[in-house]
Design an enzyme around this catalytic site. Structure first.
Site, PDB file in Angstrom:
ATOM      1  N   ASP A  32     -40.657  13.575 -53.494  1.00  0.00           N
ATOM      2  CA  ASP A  32     -40.758  12.482 -54.467  1.00  0.00           C
ATOM      3  C   ASP A  32     -42.122  11.835 -54.257  1.00  0.00           C
ATOM      4  OD1 ASP A  32     -40.327   9.888 -55.864  1.00  0.00           O
ATOM      5  OD2 ASP A  32     -38.250  10.563 -55.934  1.00  0.00           O
ATOM      6  N   THR A  36     -41.676   5.887 -59.052  1.00  0.00           N
ATOM      7  CA  THR A  36     -40.599   5.011 -59.547  1.00  0.00           C
ATOM      8  C   THR A  36     -39.386   5.019 -58.620  1.00  0.00           C
ATOM      9  OG1 THR A  36     -39.746   6.797 -60.933  1.00  0.00           O
ATOM     10  CG2 THR A  36     -41.185   5.214 -62.006  1.00  0.00           C
ATOM     11  N   GLN A  75     -35.226  17.018 -60.751  1.00  0.00           N
ATOM     12  CA  GLN A  75     -35.028  15.707 -61.394  1.00  0.00           C
ATOM     13  C   GLN A  75     -36.334  14.941 -61.553  1.00  0.00           C
ATOM     14  OE1 GLN A  75     -31.628  15.319 -62.116  1.00  0.00           O
ATOM     15  NE2 GLN A  75     -31.675  17.353 -61.175  1.00  0.00           N
ATOM     16  N   SER A 119     -33.407  16.829 -71.473  1.00  0.00           N
ATOM     17  CA  SER A 119     -33.049  15.555 -72.106  1.00  0.00           C
ATOM     18  C   SER A 119     -32.527  15.725 -73.529  1.00  0.00           C
ATOM     19  CB  SER A 119     -34.283  14.652 -72.123  1.00  0.00           C
ATOM     20  OG  SER A 119     -34.070  13.541 -72.961  1.00  0.00           O
ATOM     21  N   SER A 120     -31.540  14.890 -73.842  1.00  0.00           N
ATOM     22  CA  SER A 120     -30.986  14.839 -75.200  1.00  0.00           C
ATOM     23  C   SER A 120     -32.044  14.417 -76.218  1.00  0.00           C
ATOM     24  CB  SER A 120     -29.837  13.835 -75.245  1.00  0.00           C
ATOM     25  OG  SER A 120     -30.332  12.547 -74.969  1.00  0.00           O
ATOM     26  N   TYR A 143     -42.365  12.222 -74.730  1.00  0.00           N
ATOM     27  CA  TYR A 143     -41.399  12.541 -73.664  1.00  0.00           C
ATOM     28  C   TYR A 143     -40.461  13.665 -74.088  1.00  0.00           C
ATOM     29  CZ  TYR A 143     -37.229  11.867 -70.746  1.00  0.00           C
ATOM     30  OH  TYR A 143     -36.143  12.065 -69.931  1.00  0.00           O
ATOM     31  N   ARG A 211     -25.663   5.522 -78.298  1.00  0.00           N
ATOM     32  CA  ARG A 211     -25.985   6.550 -77.318  1.00  0.00           C
ATOM     33  C   ARG A 211     -24.695   7.058 -76.684  1.00  0.00           C
ATOM     34  NH1 ARG A 211     -30.118   6.240 -79.474  1.00  0.00           N
ATOM     35  NH2 ARG A 211     -32.211   5.833 -78.665  1.00  0.00           N
TER      36      ARG A 211
HETATM   37  C1  UD2 Z   1     -33.904   8.832 -73.482  1.00  0.00           C
HETATM   38  C2  UD2 Z   1     -32.961  10.024 -73.657  1.00  0.00           C
HETATM   39  C3  UD2 Z   1     -32.123  10.208 -72.381  1.00  0.00           C
HETATM   40  C4  UD2 Z   1     -33.009  10.309 -71.146  1.00  0.00           C
HETATM   41  C5  UD2 Z   1     -33.864   9.050 -71.104  1.00  0.00           C
HETATM   42  C6  UD2 Z   1     -34.833   9.031 -69.935  1.00  0.00           C
HETATM   43  C7  UD2 Z   1     -32.395   9.939 -76.041  1.00  0.00           C
HETATM   44  C8  UD2 Z   1     -31.312   9.805 -77.040  1.00  0.00           C
HETATM   45  N1  UD2 Z   1     -32.028   9.791 -74.761  1.00  0.00           N
HETATM   46  O1  UD2 Z   1     -33.110   7.703 -73.382  1.00  0.00           O
HETATM   47  O2  UD2 Z   1     -31.362  11.392 -72.528  1.00  0.00           O
HETATM   48  O3  UD2 Z   1     -33.802  11.457 -71.181  1.00  0.00           O
HETATM   49  O4  UD2 Z   1     -34.655   8.959 -72.305  1.00  0.00           O
HETATM   50  O5  UD2 Z   1     -35.344   7.770 -69.757  1.00  0.00           O
HETATM   51  O6  UD2 Z   1     -33.553  10.192 -76.371  1.00  0.00           O
HETATM   52  N2  UD2 Z   1     -33.143  -0.798 -75.480  1.00  0.00           N
HETATM   53  C9  UD2 Z   1     -32.952  -2.112 -75.902  1.00  0.00           C
HETATM   54  N3  UD2 Z   1     -33.370  -3.118 -75.079  1.00  0.00           N
HETATM   55  C10 UD2 Z   1     -33.960  -2.867 -73.870  1.00  0.00           C
HETATM   56  C11 UD2 Z   1     -34.137  -1.524 -73.456  1.00  0.00           C
HETATM   57  C12 UD2 Z   1     -33.714  -0.507 -74.302  1.00  0.00           C
HETATM   58  O7  UD2 Z   1     -32.419  -2.367 -76.980  1.00  0.00           O
HETATM   59  O8  UD2 Z   1     -34.319  -3.840 -73.178  1.00  0.00           O
HETATM   60  C13 UD2 Z   1     -32.678   0.272 -76.378  1.00  0.00           C
HETATM   61  C14 UD2 Z   1     -33.742   1.317 -76.687  1.00  0.00           C
HETATM   62  O9  UD2 Z   1     -34.614   0.895 -77.706  1.00  0.00           O
HETATM   63  C15 UD2 Z   1     -32.862   2.490 -77.076  1.00  0.00           C
HETATM   64  C16 UD2 Z   1     -31.599   2.326 -76.189  1.00  0.00           C
HETATM   65  O10 UD2 Z   1     -31.638   0.973 -75.724  1.00  0.00           O
HETATM   66  O11 UD2 Z   1     -32.489   2.397 -78.422  1.00  0.00           O
HETATM   67  C17 UD2 Z   1     -31.586   3.230 -74.985  1.00  0.00           C
HETATM   68  O12 UD2 Z   1     -32.850   3.138 -74.345  1.00  0.00           O
HETATM   69  P1  UD2 Z   1     -33.115   3.768 -72.904  1.00  0.00           P
HETATM   70  O13 UD2 Z   1     -34.553   3.523 -72.581  1.00  0.00           O
HETATM   71  O14 UD2 Z   1     -32.092   3.322 -71.952  1.00  0.00           O
HETATM   72  O15 UD2 Z   1     -32.833   5.319 -73.126  1.00  0.00           O
HETATM   73  P2  UD2 Z   1     -33.326   6.368 -74.256  1.00  0.00           P
HETATM   74  O16 UD2 Z   1     -32.313   6.392 -75.342  1.00  0.00           O
HETATM   75  O17 UD2 Z   1     -34.759   6.190 -74.576  1.00  0.00           O
END
Ligand code: UD2
Length: 323
Positions: A32, A36, A75, A119-120, A143, A211
């Site tokens: 690692d 982060t 990972q 990743s999804s 990403y 999600r």
């Molecule tokens: C993406 C991938 C997930 C993984 C991850 C790695 C998708 C669907 N999922 O997650 O599989 O690879 O990346 O990090 O692409 N949000 C808020 N407020 C906040 C923070 C986040 O509303 O303070 C929202 C954000 O805009 C999103 C949702 O929460 O709509 C999830 O965000 P995330 O950063 O937890 O994860 P996501 O979906 O980008």
């Protein structure tokens, strides 16, 4: 007993995998770069594993780390959509160049199999729900492109060199040890951290974004099953690792608020760049071919996760998971 190398071992999923493998009596090595991740995540098993601080792009270091390894659980990544939007080149170097360097080292060391944290996000705004692995990918963010590129690399290393590989498309994994204090942290970690500090989190968008939130123990099981799966499925194939159920951000907000007795109403902000609106997994392929079953449901996982952050605060009241 087998020899496992976990990349990103100090991160949230990597360290959870390490705990599970140590418990099963396996030999665990990990690398690692601690960009982060945190060694705090490994504190209680530190003497039972070997660890080297190393970047995935370190050619000589990664080559040496792969020596004598049976299975790699890969990972290590800059795991954030918004971070990749802000710094596409930096995240590409870690996520793609680092993975390619690892694959070359794994091939040369004759590692039995690599299991990759895909990743999804690869599905992008594919309108059909739930997402199935044979749908054409439509990545939106840098990403997502990086994670998808590495799936193709894993497939090509099987075809060109016979290195066995399985790509696990994680659907929003959450759970204990997920770093919480960065704007790039996962939403469940961030909301919990803020509500514990009696700050009101911001929901990006209208709150109806959804999600397939999957508790980390389910991802751990998927990795262990992927190592044991027959060679016929380890040809670089892709598997959805979700739950088959999704939850909106509004639901997540109020569920965490309920656990913490937080009564503030959410702030709503503009949608985040690079975001997908809805994400839901079809897990039939993983169930049939890997024997994967998401045993821990969303609410059970959320309860354990919030309890973990509260316990961490008890240990260190000033700062919860400062990383
Ligand atoms: C993406 C991938 C997930 C993984 C991850 C790695 C998708 C669907 N999922 O997650 O599989 O690879 O990346 O990090 O692409 N949000 C808020 N407020 C906040 C923070 C986040 O509303 O303070 C929202 C954000 O805009 C999103 C949702 O929460 O709509 C999830 O965000 P995330 O950063 O937890 O994860 P996501 O979906 O980008």
């Amino acid at each position: 007993m087998a020899r496992y190398l976990i990349t990103g071992i100090a991160g949230f999923i990597g360290s959870t995998l390490a705990h599970a493998l140590v418990k099963q009596g396996h030999e665990v090595a990990g690398i690692d770069n601690l960009s982060t991740g945190s060694l705090d995540n490994l504190a209680d098993i530190r003497h039972q594993i070997s660890f080297e601080q190393m970047d995935l792009q370190d050619v000589a270091g990664v080559k040496s780390a792969c020596g004598g390894i049976d299975f790699i659980l890969h990972q290590g990544a800059v795991a954030s959509v918004p971070r990749s939007v802000k710094d596409p080149l930096g995240s590409h170097e870690s996520n793609v160049n680092g993975t390619l360097n690892l694959l070359i080292a794994a091939r040369d060391a004759k590692v039995r199999r690599i299991v990759y944290a895909a990743s999804s996000s690869a599905y992008g705004d594919q309108p059909t729900q739930p997402k199935q692995e044979d749908m054409p990918p439509l990545p939106l963010s840098p990403y997502a492109v990086q994670k998808l590129t590495c799936e193709y690399y894993i497939q090509s290393f099987f075809l060109a060199y016979g290195l066995e590989g399985i790509c696990l498309r994680y659907f929003n994994i959450f759970g204990p040890r997920q770093a919480a204090d960065s704007p790039y942290s996962g939403v469940i970690a961030q909301f919990t951290y803020k509500m514990m500090a009696r700050e009101t989190p911001t929901i990006f968008g209208d709150g109806l974004t959804s999600r397939d939130f999957n508790y980390v123990d389910n991802a751990v099981s998927a990795n262990l099953q992927a190592c044991l799966a027959p060679s016929a499925v380890a040809t670089g194939r892709v598997f959805n690792i979700g739950t088959g159920k999704s939850h909106t951000l509004n639901e997540v907000y109020f569920a965490i608020a309920g656990h913490l007795g937080f009564t503030g109403k959410p702030n709503y902000g503009p949608p985040r760049e690079g975001d997908i609106k809805h994400s839901l997994a079809d897990i039939n392929r993983a169930t049939k071919e890997l024997g994967y079953q998401p045993k821990a449901g969303f609410h059970e996982g959320l309860g354990k996760t919030v309890a973990w952050y509260l316990a961490e605060r008890e240990k260190s009241p000033v700062a919860v998971v400062q990383r």
